[in-house]
Design an enzyme around this catalytic site. Structure first.
Site, PDB file in Angstrom:
ATOM      1  N   ASN A  10      -8.122 -39.134 -21.988  1.00  0.00           N
ATOM      2  CA  ASN A  10      -6.921 -39.368 -22.792  1.00  0.00           C
ATOM      3  C   ASN A  10      -6.421 -40.790 -22.493  1.00  0.00           C
ATOM      4  O   ASN A  10      -5.864 -41.031 -21.421  1.00  0.00           O
ATOM      5  CB  ASN A  10      -5.859 -38.323 -22.426  1.00  0.00           C
ATOM      6  CG  ASN A  10      -4.529 -38.589 -23.098  1.00  0.00           C
ATOM      7  OD1 ASN A  10      -4.450 -39.370 -24.058  1.00  0.00           O
ATOM      8  ND2 ASN A  10      -3.484 -37.946 -22.612  1.00  0.00           N
ATOM      9  N   LYS A  12      -4.053 -42.313 -23.886  1.00  0.00           N
ATOM     10  CA  LYS A  12      -2.605 -42.429 -24.153  1.00  0.00           C
ATOM     11  C   LYS A  12      -2.329 -43.701 -24.986  1.00  0.00           C
ATOM     12  O   LYS A  12      -3.185 -44.109 -25.755  1.00  0.00           O
ATOM     13  CB  LYS A  12      -1.808 -42.428 -22.852  1.00  0.00           C
ATOM     14  CG  LYS A  12      -2.260 -41.347 -21.867  1.00  0.00           C
ATOM     15  CD  LYS A  12      -1.273 -41.133 -20.769  1.00  0.00           C
ATOM     16  CE  LYS A  12      -1.901 -40.249 -19.722  1.00  0.00           C
ATOM     17  NZ  LYS A  12      -0.948 -39.583 -18.887  1.00  0.00           N
ATOM     18  N   HIS A  94       0.306 -31.950 -25.337  1.00  0.00           N
ATOM     19  CA  HIS A  94       0.365 -32.720 -24.091  1.00  0.00           C
ATOM     20  C   HIS A  94       1.808 -32.757 -23.590  1.00  0.00           C
ATOM     21  O   HIS A  94       2.747 -32.861 -24.383  1.00  0.00           O
ATOM     22  CB  HIS A  94      -0.162 -34.144 -24.326  1.00  0.00           C
ATOM     23  CG  HIS A  94      -0.418 -34.866 -23.037  1.00  0.00           C
ATOM     24  ND1 HIS A  94       0.599 -35.420 -22.299  1.00  0.00           N
ATOM     25  CD2 HIS A  94      -1.552 -35.088 -22.333  1.00  0.00           C
ATOM     26  CE1 HIS A  94       0.091 -35.969 -21.195  1.00  0.00           C
ATOM     27  NE2 HIS A  94      -1.217 -35.773 -21.195  1.00  0.00           N
ATOM     28  N   GLU A  96       3.518 -35.001 -22.308  1.00  0.00           N
ATOM     29  CA  GLU A  96       4.308 -36.178 -22.702  1.00  0.00           C
ATOM     30  C   GLU A  96       4.913 -35.972 -24.091  1.00  0.00           C
ATOM     31  O   GLU A  96       6.009 -36.455 -24.378  1.00  0.00           O
ATOM     32  CB  GLU A  96       3.427 -37.437 -22.626  1.00  0.00           C
ATOM     33  CG  GLU A  96       3.198 -37.850 -21.174  1.00  0.00           C
ATOM     34  CD  GLU A  96       1.892 -38.554 -20.895  1.00  0.00           C
ATOM     35  OE1 GLU A  96       1.222 -39.015 -21.849  1.00  0.00           O
ATOM     36  OE2 GLU A  96       1.526 -38.644 -19.711  1.00  0.00           O
ATOM     37  N   GLU A 164      -2.436 -28.680 -17.028  1.00  0.00           N
ATOM     38  CA  GLU A 164      -1.991 -29.972 -16.499  1.00  0.00           C
ATOM     39  C   GLU A 164      -0.580 -29.835 -15.910  1.00  0.00           C
ATOM     40  O   GLU A 164       0.413 -29.926 -16.649  1.00  0.00           O
ATOM     41  CB  GLU A 164      -1.942 -31.007 -17.621  1.00  0.00           C
ATOM     42  CG  GLU A 164      -3.275 -31.257 -18.280  1.00  0.00           C
ATOM     43  CD  GLU A 164      -3.324 -32.645 -18.899  1.00  0.00           C
ATOM     44  OE1 GLU A 164      -4.167 -33.428 -18.477  1.00  0.00           O
ATOM     45  OE2 GLU A 164      -2.495 -32.949 -19.766  1.00  0.00           O
ATOM     46  N   GLY A 170      -0.282 -38.641 -13.918  1.00  0.00           N
ATOM     47  CA  GLY A 170       0.035 -40.061 -13.754  1.00  0.00           C
ATOM     48  C   GLY A 170       0.793 -40.372 -12.474  1.00  0.00           C
ATOM     49  O   GLY A 170       1.326 -41.468 -12.324  1.00  0.00           O
ATOM     50  N   SER A 210      -4.015 -36.593 -12.452  1.00  0.00           N
ATOM     51  CA  SER A 210      -4.477 -37.534 -11.421  1.00  0.00           C
ATOM     52  C   SER A 210      -5.903 -37.264 -10.940  1.00  0.00           C
ATOM     53  O   SER A 210      -6.225 -37.446  -9.761  1.00  0.00           O
ATOM     54  CB  SER A 210      -3.505 -37.548 -10.238  1.00  0.00           C
ATOM     55  OG  SER A 210      -2.238 -38.010 -10.668  1.00  0.00           O
TER      56      SER A 210
HETATM   57  C1  PEP Z   1      -3.273 -36.808 -18.935  1.00  0.00           C
HETATM   58  O1  PEP Z   1      -2.678 -37.683 -19.538  1.00  0.00           O
HETATM   59  O2  PEP Z   1      -3.647 -35.819 -19.552  1.00  0.00           O
HETATM   60  C2  PEP Z   1      -3.518 -36.958 -17.497  1.00  0.00           C
HETATM   61  C3  PEP Z   1      -4.017 -35.955 -16.848  1.00  0.00           C
HETATM   62  O3  PEP Z   1      -3.180 -38.170 -16.933  1.00  0.00           O
HETATM   63  P1  PEP Z   1      -3.587 -38.705 -15.474  1.00  0.00           P
HETATM   64  O4  PEP Z   1      -5.063 -38.394 -15.265  1.00  0.00           O
HETATM   65  O5  PEP Z   1      -3.333 -40.166 -15.505  1.00  0.00           O
HETATM   66  O6  PEP Z   1      -2.753 -37.987 -14.475  1.00  0.00           O
END
Ligand code: PEP
Length: 247
Positions: A10, A12, A94, A96, A164, A170, A210
């Site tokens: 992803n 983003k 997601h 976000e 997640e 992040g 992460s």
């Molecule tokens: C994501 O945006 O789905 C995600 C898991 O981000 P990150 O790997 O940066 O934590």
């Protein structure tokens, strides 16, 4: 049949024409585990550029889709438009988008229905906040998010569930293998109870939060972790190591 390992990237709201081309070239030349399904999700402006330059065998996902077929919905993308451009997957739900753009469970469910009815694959994101985890509500929150989608969508054969935890996205704070495995098991039990034993066996449940080249191998050893959704690290060459975590 074992579930095929699945790794999504992803991007983003990151990247430029040049950096996306560099990522695509890197993936085109990389030695990727042939047993892993790989899907990358650039921002919408770069979907076509990515599809046109990326080698066959790696699919492209949108980061979002709208639930109406066409019309006066400024700024949105339809399922048909994605398919017309060779885009075969979409992320939905997601955190976000749930948190910053206030997308609720029923909107997530409507969009998932539109995507599945239109023939797209869906990476369906779910996960709890730190507050919800500390209140002991993780499984309840995650299962309720999934139940909302199940009220609209009965066929989950083209859905990959991405667990997640919001506190791990992040932040560099990855869930422990035990924390992730525990929620994945709860999701699989829910699949068995509310859908079917077949859905529980076949649905990929991937972990996101992460994930890096440093922690992916341990996480990938867990029986119920069928892959990853990768944010930050998907923009780096180390994404290849994450794709190859099972090798
Ligand atoms: C994501 O945006 O789905 C995600 C898991 O981000 P990150 O790997 O940066 O934590």
């Amino acid at each position: 049949m074992p579930r095929q390992f699945f790794v999504g990237g992803n991007f983003k709201m990151n990247g430029t024409i040049k950096s996306i081309k560099d990522i695509v070239n890197n993936l085109n030349q990389a030695k990727l585990d042939p047993n892993t399904e790989v899907v990358i999700a650039p921002s919408s402006l770069y979907l076509l550029l990515t599809r046109e330059n990326l080698r066959k065998g790696i699919e492209v996902a949108a980061q979002n889709v709208y639930d109406k077929p066409n019309g006066a919905f400024t700024g949105e993308l339809s399922v048909e438009q994605l398919k017309d451009s060779g885009i075969t997957w979409t992320l939905i739900g997601h955190s976000e988008r749930r948190v910053i753009l206030q997308e609720d469970d029923s909107f997530v469910a409507n969009k998932t229905k539109a995507a599945i009815d239109g023939g797209l694959g869906v990476i369906l994101c779910c996960g709890e906040s730190l507050e919800q985890r500390e209140a002991g509500k993780t499984n309840e929150v995650v299962i309720n998010q999934l139940k909302a989608v199940h009220s609209q969508v009965k066929d989950w054969s083209k859905i990959v569930i991405a667990y997640e935890p919001i506190w791990a996205i992040g932040t560099g704070k990855v869930a422990t293998t035990e924390q992730a495995q525990e929620v994945h098991v709860a999701i699989r039990e829910w699949l068995k109870t509310d859908l079917s034993a077949e859905a529980a066996d076949n649905t990929r449940v991937i972990y996101g939060g992460s994930v890096s080249e440093k922690n992916c191998v341990e996480l990938a050893k867990q029986d119920d972790i069928d892959g990853f959704l990768v944010g930050g690290a998907s923009l780096k060459p180390a994404f290849v190591d994450i794709v190859n975590a099972k090798q």
